[in-house]
Design a protein around this motif. Structure first.
Motif, PDB file in Angstrom:
ATOM      1  N   GLY A 110       0.790  -1.222   0.000  1.00 15.97           N
ATOM      2  CA  GLY A 110       0.000   0.000   0.000  1.00 15.97           C
ATOM      3  C   GLY A 110       0.823   1.273   0.000  1.00 15.97           C
ATOM      4  O   GLY A 110       0.277   2.363   0.206  1.00 15.97           O
ATOM      5  N   PHE A 111       2.122   1.167  -0.239  1.00 16.92           N
ATOM      6  CA  PHE A 111       2.993   2.339  -0.158  1.00 16.92           C
ATOM      7  C   PHE A 111       2.687   3.324  -1.281  1.00 16.92           C
ATOM      8  O   PHE A 111       2.478   2.949  -2.430  1.00 16.92           O
ATOM      9  CB  PHE A 111       4.458   1.915  -0.237  1.00 16.92           C
ATOM     10  CG  PHE A 111       5.434   3.047  -0.085  1.00 16.92           C
ATOM     11  CD1 PHE A 111       5.822   3.477   1.167  1.00 16.92           C
ATOM     12  CD2 PHE A 111       5.947   3.685  -1.207  1.00 16.92           C
ATOM     13  CE1 PHE A 111       6.719   4.523   1.316  1.00 16.92           C
ATOM     14  CE2 PHE A 111       6.846   4.725  -1.070  1.00 16.92           C
ATOM     15  CZ  PHE A 111       7.229   5.147   0.190  1.00 16.92           C
ATOM     16  N   ASN A 112       2.690   4.609  -0.925  1.00 21.81           N
ATOM     17  CA  ASN A 112       2.479   5.684  -1.884  1.00 21.81           C
ATOM     18  C   ASN A 112       3.566   6.724  -1.636  1.00 21.81           C
ATOM     19  O   ASN A 112       3.626   7.316  -0.562  1.00 21.81           O
ATOM     20  CB  ASN A 112       1.088   6.299  -1.694  1.00 21.81           C
ATOM     21  CG  ASN A 112       0.790   7.415  -2.679  1.00 21.81           C
ATOM     22  OD1 ASN A 112       1.491   8.404  -2.739  1.00 21.81           O
ATOM     23  ND2 ASN A 112      -0.281   7.251  -3.432  1.00 21.81           N
ATOM     24  N   SER A 113       4.438   6.956  -2.609  1.00 21.32           N
ATOM     25  CA  SER A 113       5.604   7.803  -2.404  1.00 21.32           C
ATOM     26  C   SER A 113       5.239   9.246  -2.103  1.00 21.32           C
ATOM     27  O   SER A 113       6.015   9.960  -1.462  1.00 21.32           O
ATOM     28  CB  SER A 113       6.512   7.755  -3.639  1.00 21.32           C
ATOM     29  OG  SER A 113       5.833   8.205  -4.791  1.00 21.32           O
ATOM     30  N   LYS A 114       4.092   9.689  -2.540  1.00 19.53           N
ATOM     31  CA  LYS A 114       3.670  11.060  -2.257  1.00 19.53           C
ATOM     32  C   LYS A 114       3.042  11.173  -0.874  1.00 19.53           C
ATOM     33  O   LYS A 114       3.419  12.031  -0.077  1.00 19.53           O
ATOM     34  CB  LYS A 114       2.679  11.528  -3.319  1.00 19.53           C
ATOM     35  CG  LYS A 114       2.148  12.934  -3.069  1.00 19.53           C
ATOM     36  CD  LYS A 114       1.145  13.334  -4.140  1.00 19.53           C
ATOM     37  CE  LYS A 114       0.539  14.695  -3.843  1.00 19.53           C
ATOM     38  NZ  LYS A 114      -0.450  15.111  -4.848  1.00 19.53           N
ATOM     39  N   ASN A 115       2.107  10.282  -0.566  1.00 23.46           N
ATOM     40  CA  ASN A 115       1.375  10.379   0.700  1.00 23.46           C
ATOM     41  C   ASN A 115       2.206   9.975   1.911  1.00 23.46           C
ATOM     42  O   ASN A 115       1.939  10.426   3.030  1.00 23.46           O
ATOM     43  CB  ASN A 115       0.109   9.534   0.642  1.00 23.46           C
ATOM     44  CG  ASN A 115      -0.862  10.008  -0.423  1.00 23.46           C
ATOM     45  OD1 ASN A 115      -0.787  11.147  -0.879  1.00 23.46           O
ATOM     46  ND2 ASN A 115      -1.764   9.140  -0.842  1.00 23.46           N
ATOM     47  N   LYS A 116       3.190   9.106   1.725  1.00 25.28           N
ATOM     48  CA  LYS A 116       3.999   8.628   2.850  1.00 25.28           C
ATOM     49  C   LYS A 116       5.218   9.510   3.123  1.00 25.28           C
ATOM     50  O   LYS A 116       5.965   9.242   4.052  1.00 25.28           O
ATOM     51  CB  LYS A 116       4.471   7.194   2.577  1.00 25.28           C
ATOM     52  CG  LYS A 116       3.356   6.165   2.490  1.00 25.28           C
ATOM     53  CD  LYS A 116       2.607   6.029   3.811  1.00 25.28           C
ATOM     54  CE  LYS A 116       1.556   4.932   3.722  1.00 25.28           C
ATOM     55  NZ  LYS A 116       0.800   4.806   4.989  1.00 25.28           N
ATOM     56  N   CYS A 117       5.399  10.553   2.340  1.00 23.87           N
ATOM     57  CA  CYS A 117       6.552  11.426   2.508  1.00 23.87           C
ATOM     58  C   CYS A 117       6.377  12.304   3.747  1.00 23.87           C
ATOM     59  O   CYS A 117       5.332  12.923   3.928  1.00 23.87           O
ATOM     60  CB  CYS A 117       6.712  12.300   1.265  1.00 23.87           C
ATOM     61  SG  CYS A 117       7.931  13.600   1.416  1.00 23.87           S
ATOM     62  N   ASP A 118       7.398  12.334   4.614  1.00 24.54           N
ATOM     63  CA  ASP A 118       7.355  13.164   5.825  1.00 24.54           C
ATOM     64  C   ASP A 118       7.911  14.560   5.582  1.00 24.54           C
ATOM     65  O   ASP A 118       7.468  15.536   6.197  1.00 24.54           O
ATOM     66  CB  ASP A 118       8.180  12.524   6.944  1.00 24.54           C
ATOM     67  CG  ASP A 118       7.712  11.125   7.281  1.00 24.54           C
ATOM     68  OD1 ASP A 118       8.559  10.221   7.285  1.00 24.54           O
ATOM     69  OD2 ASP A 118       6.501  10.941   7.514  1.00 24.54           O
ATOM     70  N   ALA A 119       8.904  14.665   4.720  1.00 23.22           N
ATOM     71  CA  ALA A 119       9.569  15.941   4.471  1.00 23.22           C
ATOM     72  C   ALA A 119      10.377  15.844   3.183  1.00 23.22           C
ATOM     73  O   ALA A 119      10.603  14.751   2.661  1.00 23.22           O
ATOM     74  CB  ALA A 119      10.489  16.308   5.640  1.00 23.22           C
ATOM     75  N   ARG A 120      10.786  17.006   2.695  1.00 20.93           N
ATOM     76  CA  ARG A 120      11.631  17.076   1.509  1.00 20.93           C
ATOM     77  C   ARG A 120      12.768  18.052   1.766  1.00 20.93           C
ATOM     78  O   ARG A 120      12.581  19.053   2.451  1.00 20.93           O
ATOM     79  CB  ARG A 120      10.830  17.526   0.275  1.00 20.93           C
ATOM     80  CG  ARG A 120       9.789  16.519  -0.177  1.00 20.93           C
ATOM     81  CD  ARG A 120       8.964  17.058  -1.343  1.00 20.93           C
ATOM     82  NE  ARG A 120       8.030  16.065  -1.824  1.00 20.93           N
ATOM     83  CZ  ARG A 120       6.813  15.860  -1.319  1.00 20.93           C
ATOM     84  NH1 ARG A 120       6.414  16.586  -0.297  1.00 20.93           N
ATOM     85  NH2 ARG A 120       6.026  14.933  -1.809  1.00 20.93           N
ATOM     86  N   THR A 121      13.910  17.745   1.202  1.00 21.32           N
ATOM     87  CA  THR A 121      15.053  18.643   1.272  1.00 21.32           C
ATOM     88  C   THR A 121      15.372  19.140  -0.128  1.00 21.32           C
ATOM     89  O   THR A 121      15.548  18.340  -1.048  1.00 21.32           O
ATOM     90  CB  THR A 121      16.291  17.943   1.859  1.00 21.32           C
ATOM     91  OG1 THR A 121      16.036  17.592   3.224  1.00 21.32           O
ATOM     92  CG2 THR A 121      17.502  18.871   1.816  1.00 21.32           C
TER      93      THR A 121
END
Length: 347
Positions: A109-120
């Protein structure tokens, strides 16, 4: 029989469909059925698709998509057949300035957009951008002093924490809860020289960003350091008052890393999945930046002079601001940042 209508023939197959949401592609098409040609024919081997993430890098000048900027550590999730040498086969169909640097298995069920906590993100700029306004706008002999670098980092550090960034995008009003964004860190690294021109890299890590937010964060600090705007404008920009915040050029903006801390805490050490930290790919990421991203920024800056041209526009900005005249200036705005509308600084 007379009077009976023959129903229209159904198509032999439905067209292939590809679902796309955000940055997640999931292949749903099925292979066409083979007509039985004989008893000895073996049925095709069916391989199960697996959910994976790919670590991507690309130079923004030769690639248009996703966030409109260069990336050294973009992450996308999708389902694929895990064939042998899959990375080499994917890269064989891509130009050299777009590379797949790594692959990891993830939960179904992983979704790279929804599971993202932060971006650098990082923003690379020539250091003459920090020279005082009385100097030549493009003085290539300029070198960033330790005192000016300290001033830059002091101002960038003011962005840390949760603030109302409605003045840093054209998409939000001063009382929209989603205009409040959480910045974990922002600082400028030591400068370096490329082709006789000194550059520096500003890094910023945030929970999420709105359109043009990072470029405006950089732009306002440049305006203050150069002497066009007072330091007080920084704190005033987080209030409901309208502040004219200049937007720095998009050339130097690079997506550095996508963070999945919560996912790693839950699944990274369960014995079945790898943590999404990309430590083993760090060398590839650095090599790609040095070979494609940084040289493109340097050469484009020299050819197009985007920073110098933008610096010439700073005198026409009005940093005095105009009050919105709202009746309820004490309205409370929730500080919660559950979810993410802004997925990155885009052009």
């Amino acid at each position: 029989m007379a009077g009976n209508k023959v129903p229209p023939a159904l198509p032999s197959h439905q067209p292939d469909r590809k679902g796309r949401g955000g940055w997640v592609w999931e292949e749903t098409e099925h292979p066409a059925k083979r007509v039985k040609g004989g008893e000895d024919e073996e049925p095709p081997r069916k391989l199960p698709k697996r959910k994976i993430v790919l670590l991507m890098a690309y130079s923004g000048k030769g690639y248009h998509g996703m966030q409109g900027v260069s990336a050294a550590g973009q992450v996308v999730s999708l389902k694929v057949w895990l064939i042998d040498d899959i990375l080499d086969k994917i890269n064989s169909h891509l130009p050299s300035h777009i590379r797949i640097l790594g692959l990891k298995r993830v939960t179904g069920g992983f979704n790279s957009k929804n599971k993202c906590d932060a971006r650098t993100y990082c923003y690379m700029l020539p250091t003459f951008a920090f020279a005082h306004k009385d100097r030549d706008v493009q003085d290539e002999s300029y070198r960033l002093s330790a005192e000016t670098l300290q001033q830059v980092n002091r101002l960038l550090g003011c962005y840390k924490g949760t603030h109302n960034f409605h003045n840093f995008t054209s998409q939000k009003g001063p009382r929209e809860p989603s205009a409040r964004r959480y910045i974990l860190e922002m600082y400028c690294e030591e400068p370096f020289v490329r082709e006789g021109l000194e550059f520096a890299v500003i890094k910023v890590k945030g929970q999420s960003f709105m359109m043009h937010q990072i470029r405006k964060m950089v732009g306002l600090v440049v305006a203050i350091v150069k002497g066009y705007a007072p330091e007080s404008v920084l704190e005033r920009s987080w209030g409901e008052e309208k502040v004219d915040v200049p937007k720095a050029p998009g050339l130097g903006l690079v997506l550095e890393r996508v963070h999945f801390e919560k996912y790693n805490q839950r699944f990274g050490s369960d014995g079945l999945h790898e943590p999404l930290d990309w430590a083993q790919e760090e060398g590839k990421v650095t090599a790609f930046k040095e070979q494609y991203i940084y040289p493109t920024i340097v050469s484009t800056e020299r050819d197009e002079r985007s920073m110098a041209q933008w610096l010439n526009t700073l005198p026409i900005h009005n940093f005095s601001g105009t009050a919105l005249g709202a009746d309820d200036t004490g309205a409370k705005v929730p500080s919660s940042l559950e979810g993410s509308e802004g997925d990155g600084d885009t052009d």
